[in-house]
Design an enzyme around this catalytic site. Structure first.
Site, PDB file in Angstrom:
ATOM      1  N   ARG A 297       0.858  -1.191   0.000  1.00 51.49           N
ATOM      2  CA  ARG A 297       0.000   0.000   0.000  1.00 51.49           C
ATOM      3  C   ARG A 297       0.889   1.233   0.000  1.00 51.49           C
ATOM      4  O   ARG A 297       1.866   1.305   0.741  1.00 51.49           O
ATOM      5  CB  ARG A 297      -0.978   0.002   1.181  1.00 51.49           C
ATOM      6  CG  ARG A 297      -0.369   0.008   2.558  1.00 51.49           C
ATOM      7  CD  ARG A 297      -1.405   0.285   3.653  1.00 51.49           C
ATOM      8  NE  ARG A 297      -0.967  -0.222   4.933  1.00 51.49           N
ATOM      9  CZ  ARG A 297      -0.018   0.331   5.694  1.00 51.49           C
ATOM     10  NH1 ARG A 297       0.594   1.441   5.291  1.00 51.49           N
ATOM     11  NH2 ARG A 297       0.320  -0.209   6.842  1.00 51.49           N
TER      12      ARG A 297
ATOM     13  N   HIS B 206      -1.548   3.480   6.773  1.00 48.97           N
ATOM     14  CA  HIS B 206      -2.583   2.483   7.059  1.00 48.97           C
ATOM     15  C   HIS B 206      -3.989   3.044   6.849  1.00 48.97           C
ATOM     16  O   HIS B 206      -4.826   2.451   6.185  1.00 48.97           O
ATOM     17  CB  HIS B 206      -2.440   1.976   8.491  1.00 48.97           C
ATOM     18  CG  HIS B 206      -3.582   1.117   8.927  1.00 48.97           C
ATOM     19  ND1 HIS B 206      -3.769  -0.159   8.439  1.00 48.97           N
ATOM     20  CD2 HIS B 206      -4.615   1.355   9.773  1.00 48.97           C
ATOM     21  CE1 HIS B 206      -4.865  -0.667   8.972  1.00 48.97           C
ATOM     22  NE2 HIS B 206      -5.394   0.218   9.784  1.00 48.97           N
TER      23      HIS B 206
ATOM     24  N   TYR C 189       7.488   3.732  10.023  1.00 50.28           N
ATOM     25  CA  TYR C 189       7.741   2.324  10.334  1.00 50.28           C
ATOM     26  C   TYR C 189       8.167   1.564   9.082  1.00 50.28           C
ATOM     27  O   TYR C 189       8.419   0.369   9.137  1.00 50.28           O
ATOM     28  CB  TYR C 189       6.498   1.679  10.964  1.00 50.28           C
ATOM     29  CG  TYR C 189       5.260   1.830  10.124  1.00 50.28           C
ATOM     30  CD1 TYR C 189       4.991   0.949   9.080  1.00 50.28           C
ATOM     31  CD2 TYR C 189       4.361   2.886  10.341  1.00 50.28           C
ATOM     32  CE1 TYR C 189       3.874   1.106   8.279  1.00 50.28           C
ATOM     33  CE2 TYR C 189       3.243   3.042   9.545  1.00 50.28           C
ATOM     34  CZ  TYR C 189       3.007   2.151   8.518  1.00 50.28           C
ATOM     35  OH  TYR C 189       1.906   2.323   7.721  1.00 50.28           O
TER      36      TYR C 189
HETATM   37  C1  LIG Z   1      -9.653  -8.198  15.370  1.00 50.60           C
HETATM   38  C2  LIG Z   1      -9.100  -6.870  15.053  1.00 50.60           C
HETATM   39  N1  LIG Z   1      -7.978  -6.469  15.659  1.00 50.60           N
HETATM   40  C3  LIG Z   1      -7.442  -5.281  15.375  1.00 50.60           C
HETATM   41  C4  LIG Z   1      -8.035  -4.443  14.460  1.00 50.60           C
HETATM   42  C5  LIG Z   1      -7.439  -3.058  14.160  1.00 50.60           C
HETATM   43  N2  LIG Z   1      -6.873  -3.105  12.821  1.00 50.60           N
HETATM   44  C6  LIG Z   1      -7.542  -2.627  11.759  1.00 50.60           C
HETATM   45  S1  LIG Z   1      -6.742  -2.905  10.321  1.00 50.60           S
HETATM   46  C7  LIG Z   1      -5.466  -3.644  11.131  1.00 50.60           C
HETATM   47  C8  LIG Z   1      -4.314  -4.172  10.346  1.00 50.60           C
HETATM   48  C9  LIG Z   1      -4.731  -5.198   9.384  1.00 50.60           C
HETATM   49  O1  LIG Z   1      -3.625  -5.690   8.723  1.00 50.60           O
HETATM   50  P1  LIG Z   1      -3.804  -6.622   7.456  1.00 50.60           P
HETATM   51  O2  LIG Z   1      -4.708  -7.745   7.783  1.00 50.60           O
HETATM   52  O3  LIG Z   1      -2.445  -6.969   6.965  1.00 50.60           O
HETATM   53  O4  LIG Z   1      -4.567  -5.702   6.405  1.00 50.60           O
HETATM   54  P2  LIG Z   1      -4.088  -4.336   5.742  1.00 50.60           P
HETATM   55  O5  LIG Z   1      -4.553  -3.239   6.618  1.00 50.60           O
HETATM   56  O6  LIG Z   1      -2.600  -4.403   5.630  1.00 50.60           O
HETATM   57  O7  LIG Z   1      -4.752  -4.315   4.420  1.00 50.60           O
HETATM   58  C10 LIG Z   1      -5.672  -3.668  12.492  1.00 50.60           C
HETATM   59  C11 LIG Z   1      -4.738  -4.234  13.483  1.00 50.60           C
HETATM   60  C12 LIG Z   1      -9.238  -4.871  13.879  1.00 50.60           C
HETATM   61  N3  LIG Z   1      -9.929  -4.101  13.025  1.00 50.60           N
HETATM   62  N4  LIG Z   1      -9.726  -6.089  14.168  1.00 50.60           N
END
Ligand SMILES: Cc1ncc(C[n+]2csc(CCOP(=O)(O)OP(=O)(O)O)c2C)c(N)n1
Ligand SMILES: Cc1ncc(C[n+]2csc(CCOP(=O)(O)OP(=O)(O)O)c2C)c(N)n1
Ligand SMILES: [Mg+2]
Ligand SMILES: [Mg+2]
Lengths: 329, 329, 329, 329
Positions: D248, D252, D260
């Site tokens: 990406r 975030h 980071y």
């Molecule tokens: C169960 C849960 N824990 C924490 C979060 C907070 N959170 C939202 S997105 C995210 C990161 C997700 O990473 P990834 O699965 O790699 O998806 P990306 O954002 O990189 O597309 C987190 C920790 C959440 N939404 N749900």
């Protein structure tokens, strides 16, 4: 998976071998007594027998130091006894008495005695696994060289808790050994209908850790494989997943749930009794004379009778008594 | 005491820093709390000061986070785990409800679980139904852990320090809508005892029981009503377990009227317990019906217009107070 | 209507069977519900009649069970999923709380989730803290699903059939201590509307709000008190969401006294909401303080002696009723 | 993992290729506009951009039929647009308007339009995976040949939900494709610090299903690999796990969380822009003339402007409006 006691036992001391035999007999007789007392209505609640699986608990715990930790499950009597909980205190717990390991508050499924390394038992399938990882984290952070064993069944490998915990333990290289007691069934559900992996040990790939299959009815093989995992853990190289294949002779719990296992299957596994196998080995290799084993058996009978007497004579906790243990105040 | 104004988030940060300096068993873990100092910046700078061993970024594994915190705690550490949003506590539901608050009890007091689970709920963040929840009443319903709900920087710091030192498990619930508010916090170290409500404003005519963020709404309303000659007492429970019944009941005995304002759902929310206590134990002193103002019994909607109306607010509170004032003693 | 007596478990079994025959979208899934008909035998014989496609044994994966039920429901099926013990709902916490009740709302009504999650809690089973929980108040606090708590075979059947037909998600909470009780159930098909409390016994002096199992305790107490000239009305809510406030309030208006008896924890339990409703909406009619009798605020202990004292019972109820009777209108 | 467009595109029709190009540009421009509007305060709440990852959503969705289903995540705009949600309705949703896909109730993270196959989006990491399995179960039980795609990130593969869901899908051989968008970070946490497996695709071993790694910036490779998985699923052979490696470009979410990621890493990935790669391929292979692509780009600009105008002019829902959508009544 070795079907006979392939591994050499020459490096194992007689003392250890006899202790293994003692522990296995102790578990067997304890469980037989539990069934009897449960049917007689003396033991309340729910309980799960370990008969047929003794070689796993005993093989694993024999590879541990007293100050190493184990975490146990709903099917935990064998783990507790193998790690060194005195049968008196376990029996008293099953009776729900103040003298029990958990003062009668926990019952069959929550046996805990940190002094001998039984740090916690959970009745939630998969529930102890993340906690074991936390105990291992504490060991690492405290620069202690103790290792931690999490016992669980085949069914538990399908829980989210298993997955999250193994991943975390691997990422953080924690000194924990995951021992899956694959007795092929979770209550009535056969592994082939519930575990998608070809072998449970394959799941180790998902966490980049070693995954080993052992004959769970061969106490020597279990012991040796655990020793390797223990050494790896103490060296700081992280966790191992061990799949020990075994079988429970009794039903899932203390009451009959209907037929879900072929009679022949049960019979075939009974032929592979882990205790008889160790006994045959000890005798055939000339390690001990039969009367030594008979003496052990006799000693166990006495210990069990003593444990029952102890439990029966102990006091029951009442509400005011148990209320003290909710909070530290 | 030296007075200075710092934000709620700074107060939390100081509490963590001081406790980590004081006691090396204290360590942190959670998602993104390390390198970036947390998505809400509560742990900012701690990774730099204490390193990756004591400020641990974790995978997205809430069950393993809470489970590992439990395990570390029973093995002698003082973990402070962060669950990023209160909504995600449910991803750790089993460890949170079936383990954390029960382990001490189930083991007959053999273990203690001095873990703190920090989490936050947001208000006015328009983050929709899965990122806006606040359900403290459920935690109140489960015996075995303490629950802090600080409404000011002062309370946030003092309660967090006490929670970390306390030997019991704690669920520490922050409000993200308060992170940026400022308030006086002494330079000197202080602790706030767990289980003491705080009368945030004294008054004689009506007791407003205000939870977390709503304390500020209540104080603002009270100020306005003063001009109209209505004297409002604002009771902030600060901890929900232990729950300080006495302060609540004394206040109601004095005022004879009770209005509750809380940002959780109305039905079976915290206010239900508060009203029930009064209906049981101060029934004779009550001169008007109790009024509960709470979030609507619908999931949090995204659209700001609907969301803002979904929450209770100052206007609704003022109306409710005026309504109970119509009942004469 | 033809009257016959069948057990609660038979009533549930009939409800499932009839609905599966009526609507082929209805299917079951859960742990050990198939081959052995469920550990409590609620699904007995259904695997034989409907086959493995519609009666699905699952792995021990509560999150996947509830999640798959949700997915199947939004895609047009009528899943009825079983979670073996209410305690294990927390293993599916995220799907249960963050998804099941919110999906319809979050999608602006585009989806509906006609899934039923059946579960049970036990009483007097001495199964300790992780197998004895009942926390319906939490579910009441979460808007978006309906909650059934049947106390008789008649209600069990009629409510389960309605829950399955209803377009909303339902949490259907059975009581294992009632499985073997018998009661009249007509041969003819019937449904019970969701959201209608049932006055299980009419009376004039005091309203007893009794939850689930406690309905039977209340009826027995009422019978005894009749001899002493006290006329007790027993209100059984039958569903907690929708909650039938009107029947409750009408009853309290008539009697002026309210005693609540519930097998969940007292603090922030269902009774808190009931008392709060009355304190808000029937305040003027109340002639005595409300009394809540509930399980103690400690985790369920194993030891039968302590456990039995942990629950409310008939004696405590009779005393409470006599106490409120001392207050004159 | 092919670093250049290794796979031949001759079998793919020009129409499909141009549609891919259109969709990728649509997503890119949509997201650029979202960032702009978010900064301007027109879009409330939280949102996550898809810029840089367009080839995954478009490659996958191009391999699906309109009546196949996808389930999306917190980072879902790209999935929704790729599957065919009109930008007007998505933009209106982000604005929180009644005309949005979820009537403004869901917001950025819950986009749902079953008509075009976007059956549900969850903001809980890992949350959609068990639900996808349930949708696939419904397809199988209804004897439909539709397939279901669950999108999720690298971080999601550490959740218990992932594990339970993949296991269940494999055991039941369901028509579901698990697409892991590995963008190497979960918020600030690099996969090397969170995923223990050597490669995410290796996790397929635990479920005995195919696990494939694809270059997620190569829309053709993503498309072809998905097609294979779709065919396998339609043949009734069960699920596939696809790990699409991508990146990406934005932070975030919509606000900056601190450094980071190495700047060079971000830059290097920008050099590998998936859109530019497709464009270069189409031009170098002489499939279209540049002006065709320029026309597409122009058309997209207009559509985005139109979408914004539509959203701006739409009405906001109020509390009474949203209240209708909690229950089916
Ligand atoms: C169960 C849960 N824990 C924490 C979060 C907070 N959170 C939202 S997105 C995210 C990161 C997700 O990473 P990834 O699965 O790699 O998806 P990306 O954002 O990189 O597309 C987190 C920790 C959440 N939404 N749900
Ligand atoms: C999370 C959870 N789900 C269900 C149960 C009910 N239960 C108790 S033991 C058991 C089977 C466990 O099977 P396995 O892990 O193979 O262990 P085994 O009993 O075979 O030793 C089940 C389903 C439980 N205790 N916890
Ligand atoms: Mg098993
Ligand atoms: Mg990612």
């Amino acid at each position: 998976m070795g079907l006979n006691m392939s591994s050499s036992i020459s490096e194992i001391s007689k003392e250890v071998l006899l202790d293994m035999y003692y522990k296995m007999i102790l578990i067997r007789r304890f469980e037989e007594k539990v069934v009897e007392l449960y049917r007689a209505g003396e033991i309340p609640g729910i309980a799960h027998g370990y008969i047929g699986e003794e070689a796993v608990a005993v093989g694993v715990c024999s590879a541990l130091r007293k100050d190493d930790y184990i975490l146990s499950t709903h099917r935990g009597h064998g783990h507790s006894l193998a790690k060194g909980i005195h049968p008196r205190y376990l029996m008293a717990e099953l009776f729900g008495r103040k003298t029990g390991v958990c003062k009668g508050i926990g019952g069959s499924m929550h046996s805990t005695e940190p002094e001998v390394g039984v740090i916690f038992s959970s009745a939630i399938v998969g529930g102890n696994i993340p906690i074991a990882v936390g105990v291992a984290l504490a060991m690492k952070m405290q620069r202690r060289d103790n290792v931690v064993v999490s016992f669980f069944g085949d069914g538990a490998t399908n829980t989210g808790a298993f997955h999250e915990a193994l991943n975390l333990a691997s990422i953080w290289k924690l000194p924990v050994i995951f021992v899956c007691e694959n007795n092929f069934y979770a209550i009535s559900t056969h592994v082939s209908r519930s575990v998608a992996a070809k072998e449970i040990a394959d799941r180790a790939v998902a966490y980049n850790i070693p995954g080993k299959v052992v004959d769970g009815n061969d106490v020597i093989e279990v012991y040796k494989t655990t020793l390797e995992a223990v050494e790896r853990a103490r060296r700081g190289e992280g966790p191992t997943l061990i799949e020990a294949r075994t079988y429970r002779w009794l039903d899932h719990g203390m009451y009959y749930l209907g037929p879900y296992r072929p009679k022949e299957e049960v019979e075939a596994w009974k032929q592979r009794c882990p205790i008889k196998r160790l006994k045959d080995l000890l005798l055939s290799k000339g390690i001990v004379a039969e009367d030594v084993l008979v003496n052990i058996e006799r000693r166990v009978e006495e210990e069990i009778e003593d444990a029952v007497k102890f439990a029966r004579e102990s006091e029951e906790p009442d509400l005011d008594f148990v209320k003290q243990f909710v909070y530290v105040r | 005491m030296a007075a200075r104004e710092i934000t709620y988030v700074q107060a939390l940060n100081e509490a963590l820093r001081e406790e980590m300096r004081r006691d090396e068993r204290v360590f942190l873990m959670g998602e993104d709390i390390g390198i970036i100092g947390g998505v809400f910046k509560v742990t900012q700078g701690l990774y730099e000061e204490f390193g990756p061993e004591r400020v641990r970024d974790t995978p997205i594994s809430e069950t393993a986070i809470v489970g590992a915190a439990i395990g570390a705690a029973i093995a002698g550490m003082r973990p402070v785990a962060e669950i990023m949003y209160m909504d995600f506590l449910m991803c750790a539901g089993d460890q949170l409800i079936n383990h954390l608050p029960k382990i001490r009890f189930m083991t007959g007091g053999k273990l203690k679980v001095p873990a703190v689970i920090r989490t936050q709920y947001g208000l006015y963040r328009y983050a929709a139904a899965q990122h806006s929840q606040f359900y403290p009443a459920f935690l109140m319903n489960i015996p075995g852990f303490y629950i802090e709900v600080p409404s000011t920087p002062y309370d946030a710091k003092g309660l967090l320090k006490s929670a970390i030192r306390d030997e019991n498990p704690d669920i520490f619930i922050e409000c993200a809508a308060l992170y940026r508010i400022k308030g006086p916090v002494p330079e000197e170290e202080y602790l706030i005892p767990l289980g003491q409500a705080d009368i945030k404003r004294e008054g004689n005519d009506v007791t407003v029981f205000a939870l977390s963020y709503m304390v500020h709404v209540a104080l603002s309303a009270a100020k306005k009503l003063e001009a109209e000659g209505i004297s409002v007492e604002v009771v902030d429970p600060r901890t929900l377990n232990p729950f300080d019944k006495r302060t609540l009941i004394e206040s109601v005995k004095k005022t004879g009227r009770l209005v509750i304002i809380e940002p959780d759902h109305k039905t079976a929310g915290v206010g239900a317990e508060v009203a029930a206590i009064v209906a049981e134990e101060a029934y004779e002193y009550l001169n008007a019906p109790v009024i509960r103002l709470a979030a609507e019994d619908i999931p949090p909607p995204f659209s700001p217009k609907a969301y803002n109306a979904f929450l209770p607010n100052e206007e609704k509170l003022i109306n409710a107070i005026k309504k109970v004032m119509k009942y004469k003693r």
